[in-house]
Design an enzyme around this catalytic site. Structure first.
Site, PDB file in Angstrom:
ATOM      1  N   HIS A   1      24.186 -40.459  72.890  1.00 57.64           N
ATOM      2  CA  HIS A   1      23.675 -40.750  74.238  1.00 57.64           C
ATOM      3  C   HIS A   1      23.013 -39.521  74.860  1.00 57.64           C
ATOM      4  O   HIS A   1      23.658 -38.787  75.622  1.00 57.64           O
ATOM      5  CB  HIS A   1      24.830 -41.203  75.149  1.00 57.64           C
ATOM      6  CG  HIS A   1      25.335 -42.566  74.817  1.00 57.64           C
ATOM      7  ND1 HIS A   1      24.785 -43.706  75.342  1.00 57.64           N
ATOM      8  CD2 HIS A   1      26.335 -42.966  73.978  1.00 57.64           C
ATOM      9  CE1 HIS A   1      25.425 -44.770  74.860  1.00 57.64           C
ATOM     10  NE2 HIS A   1      26.365 -44.344  74.023  1.00 57.64           N
TER      11      HIS A   1
ATOM     12  N   CYS B   1      22.155 -45.691  70.903  1.00 52.37           N
ATOM     13  CA  CYS B   1      23.443 -46.252  70.480  1.00 52.37           C
ATOM     14  C   CYS B   1      23.268 -47.698  69.999  1.00 52.37           C
ATOM     15  O   CYS B   1      22.781 -47.915  68.910  1.00 52.37           O
ATOM     16  CB  CYS B   1      24.446 -46.098  71.605  1.00 52.37           C
ATOM     17  SG  CYS B   1      26.113 -45.919  70.982  1.00 52.37           S
TER      18      CYS B   1
ATOM     19  N   GLU C   1      21.025 -39.353  77.230  1.00 52.39           N
ATOM     20  CA  GLU C   1      20.785 -39.471  78.680  1.00 52.39           C
ATOM     21  C   GLU C   1      21.766 -38.636  79.498  1.00 52.39           C
ATOM     22  O   GLU C   1      21.434 -38.176  80.595  1.00 52.39           O
ATOM     23  CB  GLU C   1      20.846 -40.943  79.123  1.00 52.39           C
ATOM     24  CG  GLU C   1      22.211 -41.639  79.040  1.00 52.39           C
ATOM     25  CD  GLU C   1      22.482 -42.290  77.694  1.00 52.39           C
ATOM     26  OE1 GLU C   1      21.910 -41.823  76.693  1.00 52.39           O
ATOM     27  OE2 GLU C   1      23.283 -43.249  77.638  1.00 52.39           O
TER      28      GLU C   1
HETATM   29  N1  GLN Z   1      28.893 -51.471  70.561  1.00 51.31           N
HETATM   30  C1  GLN Z   1      28.363 -50.426  69.723  1.00 51.31           C
HETATM   31  C2  GLN Z   1      29.486 -49.635  69.066  1.00 51.31           C
HETATM   32  O1  GLN Z   1      30.598 -49.650  69.539  1.00 51.31           O
HETATM   33  C3  GLN Z   1      27.436 -49.526  70.503  1.00 51.31           C
HETATM   34  C4  GLN Z   1      28.099 -48.788  71.608  1.00 51.31           C
HETATM   35  C5  GLN Z   1      27.140 -48.176  72.572  1.00 51.31           C
HETATM   36  O2  GLN Z   1      25.976 -48.573  72.639  1.00 51.31           O
HETATM   37  N2  GLN Z   1      27.588 -47.258  73.383  1.00 51.31           N
HETATM   38  O3  GLN Z   1      29.269 -48.960  68.093  1.00 51.31           O
END
Ligand code: GLN
Length: 535
Positions: free
Chosen positions: A508, A383, A510
Site C-alpha cells: 500500500h 493490493c 498510499e
Molecule cells: N483481500 C486481499 C488479501 O487479503 C487484498 C487485501 C487488500 O487489498 N488490502 O490478500
C-alpha cells in the site's frame, strides 16, 4: 523526560475535524523546530479498526510497524511527516484487553479491578509511552468522541490525572466545539459551547484553549462572551473556520494565533514557523494548470473516507504535476461486462483499483483491469488491485480459465492468488501480512526507473499472495514480475510490457505519500495519465 502534552477534546457535535486540527497543531509546532508526535485515543471496544467494515469506520490506516489504526493517524503522518506507530493508537478495547489479561494471570493479587484506578492508569501509561518511546518536545493526544459520552469518561479522567502529574506548564487542554450560526437572527450562538465547556469542567478539566468551528468569522462580542463564561483569555479563543481544503487548516489556525497561544501557555519562545513548502503546495493545489480525470474502481465508493489515503495520494501527485486530478469513483459491482467497462471508463485518463476484502465487486475489477490492459490505459493496482490484474491476465492471456483467488473461490481450478503453504489451516485472524516488508526490484523494469532503488520497504495489509506455482507461465509472457520479497520469495510488483503504464503492487504505497512529497508510484502514475490525456 521533559515532554509537554497537548490534549484535544471535542464537544457539541462530532465530525468537527478534530483529527485535522490535531494534525495541524503537529505541523505548526514542528515548523517551529519542535519535535512532535501525534496519537489518538478511541473510546470504542474494538481492539483496532482492522476488523471493522470500512462503512463503519472509513479506511484503516496501516503504520510502518504494522498497526491497523484510525484514519486520523493518516492525517497526522501526512501533516507532520512523522511516522506514527502502533502504540500511537489506543482503544478502549486494547486497554481492557491488557487489564483482563492481567486479571486472568492473577496479577492484581486478589484485588478488585476497577475503572478507577486500573483503566485510567492503563490509559495514562499508554499515553505516556508515546512520550517515552521517542522523547519528543510535544505529544499531541486526540481523544476520540464527544465530551459527555459515557464511553469516553475514563479517557477524560486519565488526561485530568496527567495534568495533575505533569503540571500546568507541561500540559495544555484544547477543546474543539461548534458555534452554530442561526440565519434567522444572523447570529453565532455560543450557548452549546458554553454547555460543553461546563460539562468538561464537571469532569475537572478547564480548557486552556477553546477552538471554535464556525461558518462565520467570530465577532468581538462572541469572543468576549466565550472568554467570560468559559474562563479563557481572549487570545485563547481560536477561530476554526470551514476551509476549502483540509491543507489550508494549519495556515488558517496559525493566522488565528494558535501556534502563538500554545507557545505562550508552554512558556516557550514563539519562533516564526517555517511553512513555505506547505504554502507553496497549497498555492499549486489552488491554481492548477490543467485537469485530468482518473477512475477509482472499488467496492466501498459511497463513503468518501473509505479510500482516504489513496485519494490524498492522487491529489498530491496532481499537485506535483500542477494538475487537478478529478477522481470519479465507480462501483465495481456495476461493471458487469466488457461493454459496461468500456461505457463507464471510456472518458478517463487512467484507472486505479485500490485494496479490498471479500468477493463483492471483484468481477467488475477484473473487467476493469482487462479494459486498461487491452485499451492501453494507465493502470495502477494496489493490493486487491494487483490480485485482480493477475487473475485477469491468467484468464485472458495465459488461458487459465476460471483462474481466481482462493479468497473468492475456495476450490478454484487455477488459484493464481492463494494462501502460502505456511498460512494454510491457520486461523484467519493471525495471518495478515502487516506493516513494512522489504521488496527487491528487478533491473530493467519500469518500477526500477520510478524508484531509482533496488531495495524498497513498503507497508502491507493483506492475507493472500501471488501463487508461485504459476510464476514461470507469467514470466514467459508479457507480464514482468518486477519486485520480489526476498525473505519469503513473494511477488510484490507486476508490470506489463508493451503498455504505457501498467503497474500493480501487493503493498500500500498510499500510506507513505505526503501532500508535498507524493509517493513515486502515484507521481509517475499521474504523469502517465497526463500523457494519456494529452493535456
Ligand atoms: N483481500 C486481499 C488479501 O487479503 C487484498 C487485501 C487488500 O487489498 N488490502 O490478500
Amino acid at each position: 523526560m521533559n515532554t509537554k502534552f497537548i490534549f484535544i477534546t471535542g464537544g457539541v457535535v462530532s465530525s468537527l475535524g478534530k483529527g485535522i486540527t490535531a494534525a495541524s497543531i503537529g505541523l505548526l509546532l514542528k515548523s517551529r523546530g519542535l519535535s512532535v508526535v501525534n496519537q489518538k485515543c478511541d473510546p470504542y471496544l474494538n481492539i483496532d479498526p482492522g476488523t471493522m467494515n470500512p462503512y463503519q469506520h472509513g479506511e484503516v490506516f496501516v503504520t510502518e510497524d504494522g498497526g491497523e489504526t484510525d484514519l486520523d493517524l493518516g492525517h497526522y503522518e501526512r501533516f507532520t511527516d512523522v511516522a506514527v506507530r502502533k502504540f500511537n493508537s489506543t482503544t478502549a478495547g486494547k486497554v481492557y484487553l491488557a487489564i483482563l489479561d492481567r486479571e486472568r494471570n492473577g496479577e492484581y493479587d486478589g484485588g478488585t479491578v476497577q475503572v478507577v484506578p486500573h483503566v485510567t492508569d492503563e490509559i495514562q501509561s499508554r499515553i505516556m509511552r508515546a512520550a517515552e518511546q521517542t522523547n519528543p518536545d510535544i505529544v499531541i493526544t486526540e481523544i476520540g468522541g464527544t465530551v459527555g459520552d459515557i464511553e469516553s469518561l475514563p479517557f477524560i479522567e486519565a488526561i485530568r490525572q496527567i495534568r495533575y502529574a505533569v503540571g500546568k506548564d507541561r500540559s495544555v487542554f484544547i477543546h474543539l466545539g461548534l458555534l452554530p450560526y442561526l440565519k434567522e437572527c444572523g447570529e453565532i450562538k455560543t450557548k452549546p459551547m458554553q454547555h460543553s465547556v461546563k460539562e468538561l469542567l464537571g469532569f475537572g478539566i478547564q480548557p486552556d484553549i477553546i477552538m471554535c468551528r464556525s461558518e462565520k468569522k467570530l465577532t468581538q462580542s462572541v469572543r468576549e462572551k466565550l472568554s467570560l463564561f468559559c474562563n479563557v483569555d481572549q487570545d485563547a479563543i481560536i477561530e476554526n473556520l470551514t476551509a476549502k481544503s483540509i491543507y489550508e487548516v494549519p495556515l488558517m489556525l496559525e493566522k488565528a494565533g494558535l501556534g502563538k497561544t500554545i507557545c505562550k501557555l508552554f512558556h516557550i519562545e514563539d519562533t516564526k514557523p517555517e511553512l513555505t513548502d506547505w504554502e507553496k503546495m497549497l498555492y499549486t493545489f489552488y491554481h492548477p494548470e490543467k485537469e485530468i480525470t482518473v477512475a477509482l474502481v472499488g467496492k466501498y465508493i459511497e463513503l468518501p473516507d473509505a479510500y482516504l489515503s489513496v485519494s490524498e495520494a492522487l491529489t498530491a501527485a496532481g499537485i506535483y504535476h500542477k494538475t487537478n486530478v478529478k477522481q470519479i469513483w465507480i462501483d465495481a459491482e456495476k461493471i458487469t461486462s466488457r461493454e459496461e467497462a468500456e461505457k463507464q471508463l471510456k472518458d478517463v485518463a487512467a484507472i486505479i483499483v485500490p485494496g479490498g476484502f471479500g468477493d463483492r465487486g471483484v468481477e467488475g475489477m477484473v473487467f476493469t483491469a482487462e479494459y486498461a490492459r487491452t485499451k492501453k490505459i494507465p493502470y495502477f493496482g494496489i493490493c486487491l488491485g494487483m490480485q485482480v490484474a493477475v487473475i485477469e491476465f491468467a484468464r485472458h492471456v495465459l488461458h487459465l480459465e476460471n483462474a481466481s483467488s482462493t479468497e473468492f473461490q475456495k476450490h478454484c481450478e487455477h488459484p493464481v492468488i492463494d494462501l502460502m503453504p505456511d498460512q494454510q489451516g491457520v486461523n484467519l485472524g493471525g495471518t495478515l501480512r502487516l506493516g513494512l516488508c522489504t521488496c527487491s526490484i528487478n533491473q530493467n523494469t519500469l518500477t526500477e526507473q520510478i524508484y531509482k532503488q533496488h531495495e524498497i520497504r513498503e507497508r502491507h495489509r493483506h492475507r493472500y499472495e501471488f501463487n508461485n506455482i504459476y510464476r514461470t507461465q507469467f514470466e514467459e509472457s508479457e507480464m514482468t514480475l518486477a519486485g520480489i520479497n526476498p525473505e519469503r520469495n513473494l511477488v510484490e510488483i507486476i508490470e506489463l510490457k508493451n503498455h504505457p503504464w501498467y503497474v500493480a503492487v501487493q503493498f500500500h504505497p498510499e500510506f507513505a505519500s505526503r501532500p508535498n512529497r507524493p509517493h513515486p508510484l502515484f507521481r509517475e502514475f499521474i504523469g502517465a495519465a497526463i500523457k494519456q490525456a494529452g493535456v
